[in-house]
Design an enzyme around this catalytic site. Structure first.
Site, PDB file in Angstrom:
ATOM      1  CD  GLU A   1      96.893 -44.665  12.125  1.00 49.15           C
ATOM      2  OE1 GLU A   1      96.642 -44.402  10.787  1.00 49.15           O
ATOM      3  OE2 GLU A   1      97.104 -43.916  12.949  1.00 49.15           O
TER       4      GLU A   1
ATOM      5  NE  ARG B   1      95.821 -37.188  15.892  1.00 53.11           N
ATOM      6  CZ  ARG B   1      95.299 -37.973  16.771  1.00 53.11           C
ATOM      7  NH1 ARG B   1      93.958 -37.517  17.372  1.00 53.11           N
ATOM      8  NH2 ARG B   1      95.966 -38.907  17.365  1.00 53.11           N
TER       9      ARG B   1
ATOM     10  NE  ARG C   1      97.851 -34.391  12.349  1.00 59.15           N
ATOM     11  CZ  ARG C   1      97.841 -35.777  12.763  1.00 59.15           C
ATOM     12  NH1 ARG C   1      97.004 -36.502  12.090  1.00 59.15           N
ATOM     13  NH2 ARG C   1      98.479 -35.950  13.823  1.00 59.15           N
TER      14      ARG C   1
END
Length: 289
Positions: free
Chosen positions: A176, A168, A210
């Site tokens: 998104e 990330r 992540r």
């Protein structure tokens, strides 16, 4: 004759003595000035060395310490370790701020170890490939893959064990996929990193497991690139670096990317509203049932 010679010698000595006395007098005046000048130069040199120390030279080998530019690694914030990835595949970019990478275990930080079951599967799979038992090799590859690893063939035909990581990008939040400029953000990131080996400074994990890090792609600071393109927001709730805000403002002033929209929606607010909608839908579905 002797007296005359002595007189001339004494007179010459007196003349030279006068000159010498003047020369000595001049040198006596010059010496303190020179000493003061040398002392001032020495002080200035020490001050410059203190204020602007010369950087230590590092080796350029893969095993040497890699550091992000100072804008990416501010004072007081240190990354835990760094990763050197294999070339990134286009399919590994999931959106504008997340990348799946593979790191050869030979280059992985020493604190990370391979589980015994994975080690056994790697050995057995290598033997299966040598005997051309491809069905068995595929079964073992699945075991390796399910554990978060992958065995790849290198340029010499040998097998390389790699670890998969989801990265990330630290400090930014891209739209998104279903949001305006979400697709453009993903495509821009693919264009930037596809086929490149990345250098990643890891700072920790997020709540989804992540790894959160700063990414260097052939000398390009990826977060800076995405912000300046107007394809990501500065995620100020998790990262207060001033340079990230500055790069975001540059894109705003230029009205490029998502900043060309009259009222762009923040990705974190969009996700929150989506969770609320989904929760309400689930509650209504329970009421109906």
């Amino acid at each position: 004759m002797y007296a005359a010679h002595r007189h001339r010698r004494e007179r010459g000595a007196h003349a030279h003595g006068g000159g010498g006395g003047g020369g000595a007098n001049k040198r006596g005046l010059a010496s303190p000035a020179l000493l003061c000048f040398a002392f001032a130069v020495a002080l200035l040199g020490n001050a410059c060395h203190t204020l602007f120390p010369q950087p230590q030279k590092k080796g350029s080998s893969l095993g040497s310490i890699w550091r992000m530019p100072s804008t990416a690694n501010p004072h007081g914030v240190k990354y835990k370790y760094e990763l050197h990835t294999l070339p990134v595949d286009a399919k590994a970019v999931t959106d504008g701020d997340t990348i799946i990478v593979h790191v050869a275990m030979a280059d992985h930080p020493g604190s990370f170890s391979v589980p015994q079951e994975v080690h056994r599967a790697v050995v057995d799979r290598t033997e299966a490939l040598m005997t051309k038992n491809y069905q068995r090799a595929n079964e073992l590859q699945k075991i390796i893959h399910d554990a978060g690893f992958r065995q790849l063939t290198n340029s010499t035909g040998g097998q390389v064990l790699t670890k998969k990581h989801r990265i990330r990008l630290r400090g930014i939040d891209a739209p998104e996929s279903s949001m305006p400029y979400g697709r453009e953000a993903k495509e821009e990131l693919i264009t930037l990193v596809q086929g490149k080996s990345l250098k990643i400074s890891i700072y920790g994990n997020d709540r989804y497991g992540r790894l959160v890090g700063d990414i260097d792609c052939s000398g390009v600071f990826v977060q800076e690139h995405m912000l300046k393109k107007g394809l990501a927001w500065h995620y100020i709730a998790y990262d207060q670096r001033l340079e990230l805000a500055r790069w975001e403002n540059q894109a705003k002033m230029s009205q490029i990317g998502l900043w060309s929209l009259p009222n762009p929606e923040k990705p974190w607010e969009w996700r929150k509203e989506k969770r609320v909608r989904n929760s309400r839908w689930a509650e209504s579905a329970l009421d109906i049932s």
